[in-house]
Write a protein that holds these residues in place. Structure first.
Motif, short mmCIF file in Angstrom:
data_model
loop_
_atom_site.label_atom_id
_atom_site.label_comp_id
_atom_site.label_asym_id
_atom_site.label_seq_id
_atom_site.Cartn_x
_atom_site.Cartn_y
_atom_site.Cartn_z
N ILE A 188 0.86 -1.30 -0.11
CA ILE A 188 -0.02 0.07 -0.23
C ILE A 188 0.73 0.99 0.10
CG2 ILE A 188 -1.83 1.36 1.33
CD1 ILE A 188 -2.92 -1.44 2.50
N GLY A 189 0.58 2.12 -0.74
CA GLY A 189 1.31 3.55 -0.94
C GLY A 189 1.48 4.32 0.45
N HIS A 190 2.32 5.03 0.70
CA HIS A 190 2.70 5.65 1.97
C HIS A 190 1.35 6.59 2.16
CE1 HIS A 190 4.08 7.98 5.29
NE2 HIS A 190 3.87 8.93 4.46
N ALA A 208 10.47 4.50 7.74
CA ALA A 208 10.71 3.35 8.60
C ALA A 208 9.62 2.18 8.47
CB ALA A 208 10.55 4.06 10.07
N MET A 209 8.34 2.51 7.80
CA MET A 209 7.23 1.70 7.86
C MET A 209 6.58 1.43 6.32
SD MET A 209 5.30 3.52 11.10
CE MET A 209 5.93 3.73 12.47
N LEU A 210 6.29 0.24 6.11
CA LEU A 210 5.71 -0.35 4.96
C LEU A 210 4.52 -0.97 5.32
CD1 LEU A 210 5.96 -1.25 2.16
CD2 LEU A 210 7.27 -3.10 2.94
N GLY A 211 3.31 -0.52 4.28
CA GLY A 211 2.07 -1.16 4.62
C GLY A 211 1.67 -2.22 3.55
N ALA A 212 0.82 -3.24 4.05
CA ALA A 212 0.39 -4.47 3.12
C ALA A 212 -0.76 -4.89 3.56
CB ALA A 212 1.51 -5.21 2.92
N GLY A 213 -1.84 -5.29 2.73
CA GLY A 213 -2.98 -5.54 3.14
C GLY A 213 -4.18 -5.12 2.15
N TYR A 214 -5.30 -5.56 2.39
CA TYR A 214 -6.58 -5.18 1.38
C TYR A 214 -7.16 -4.11 2.30
CZ TYR A 214 -5.49 -9.15 -1.40
OH TYR A 214 -5.09 -10.04 -2.34
N GLY A 243 9.96 -6.62 4.81
CA GLY A 243 9.38 -6.09 5.89
C GLY A 243 9.32 -7.09 6.99
N ILE A 244 9.21 -6.38 8.17
CA ILE A 244 9.17 -7.35 9.30
C ILE A 244 7.73 -6.96 10.00
CG2 ILE A 244 10.26 -7.44 11.58
CD1 ILE A 244 12.83 -6.48 10.61
N THR A 261 7.86 -3.17 9.61
CA THR A 261 9.27 -2.46 9.39
C THR A 261 9.68 -2.44 7.99
OG1 THR A 261 9.66 -3.10 11.79
CG2 THR A 261 11.40 -2.02 10.79
N ARG A 262 10.21 -1.32 7.50
CA ARG A 262 10.79 -1.30 6.19
C ARG A 262 12.32 -1.50 6.35
NH1 ARG A 262 8.90 1.18 1.22
NH2 ARG A 262 7.16 2.54 2.48
N VAL A 263 12.68 -2.84 5.79
CA VAL A 263 13.88 -3.53 6.09
C VAL A 263 15.04 -2.68 5.38
CG1 VAL A 263 15.43 -5.29 5.64
CG2 VAL A 263 13.04 -5.78 6.75
#
Length: 283
Positions: A188-190, A208-214, A243-244, A261-263
């Protein structure tokens, strides 16, 4: 566990790295869920590690390579919130599909030191990353392999499918899974992620962060998946740890995708910890 700010939270996991194999293989026609997922094919994710205390799984982790020449590693990467409150009798189990029946390919070693990022903030979950130094290295095998790390600052495209897997709850307030489960979730975009979480008063950091999901929910990681990997295929087609599993609000709720967490933002820090901690890297 999976972490939520002021609420019970949940996030997901999975990983990369072994012989050029199964990538995102799943056992077909199995209805079990990570939340909305399926059972992973045994051995398909040989980088996936179960962190345990007193023999009970509490978080996931990812095995990484620390030496270009040695087929073993004594470092795993996880979330800072997994180890922030102490890790007495911590063990790391690799090569496991069913936690109740580890099998001949399983390796379990003690953790001897945990280091979380010096700027980790448990209130905001900023810099939610840590490493665990193992008492002895995990030997690479058909069922135990490291995951590739991204390049420093590598950007993950929006709206591409990533994979997360773990032994966490199969639904919010549900029961954990003894077998490794996986689910595909789009990145998902920031700006979209920031807008969704701002409604809950939670700040999202672009770097620092990354999103993923519906947006509609239904598929996600959950408590017990924290610290595990979110991966996408890299340039050579092999999975890369992008990601973590860090936090979310609930599990698989509409409008509340998982936050990871954006690795790629932490590659220099990871490399520094490897140099300082790893006996395998120094030998």
């Amino acid at each position: 566990m999976r972490f939520v700010l002021g609420v019970v939270v949940a996030v997901g996991l999975l990983g990369c790295g072994g012989p050029e194999e199964q990538g995102v293989d799943a056992v077909e026609s199995i209805g079990q869920e990570i939340v909305g997922g399926v059972e992973a094919r045994p051995g398909a994710h040989p980088w996936n590690v179960s962190l345990q205390q007193y023999g009970s799984h509490f978080c996931g982790a990812s095995l990484i390579r620390v030496s270009a020449t040695k087929e073993e590693s004594d470092i795993v990467v996880t979330a800072a919130h997994c180890v922030y409150d102490g890790t007495a009798r911590l063990t790391a189990s690799a090569g496991v599909h069913d936690l109740n029946r580890p099998g001949a390919g399983a390796q379990t070693v003690n953790g001897v030191k945990t280091v979380y990022h010096p700027a980790y903030n448990p209130r905001t979950t900023m810099n939610d990353i840590a490493v665990v130094k193992l008492e002895k290295p995990l030997k690479f095998s058909a069922t135990v392999q490291p995951i590739l790390l991204p390049l420093p600052g590598e950007v993950v495209p929006d709206n591409v499918e990533a994979t997360v897997a773990g032994w966490g709850l199969t639904r919010e307030n549900g029961q954990p899974s003894s077998v490794l489960l996986q689910v595909g979730v789009p990145t998902i975009g920031h700006e979209d992620l920031r807008a969704m979480y701002s409604k809950a008063g939670i700040a999202i950091d672009r770097y620092a962060m990354l999103g993923a999901g519906y947006r509609t929910g239904g598929k996600d990681a959950c408590q017990g998946d924290s610290g595990g990997p979110l991966f996408l295929p890299g340039a050579q087609g092999k999975p890369v740890l992008q990601g973590i599993v860090s936090f979310g609000i609930g599990c698989a709720r509409a409008g509340m995708p998982g936050v990871y967490t954006r690795v790629s933002n932490y590659i220099p820090w990871i490399n520094t910890q490897v140099r300082l901690l790893s006996d395998t890297a120094r030998q």
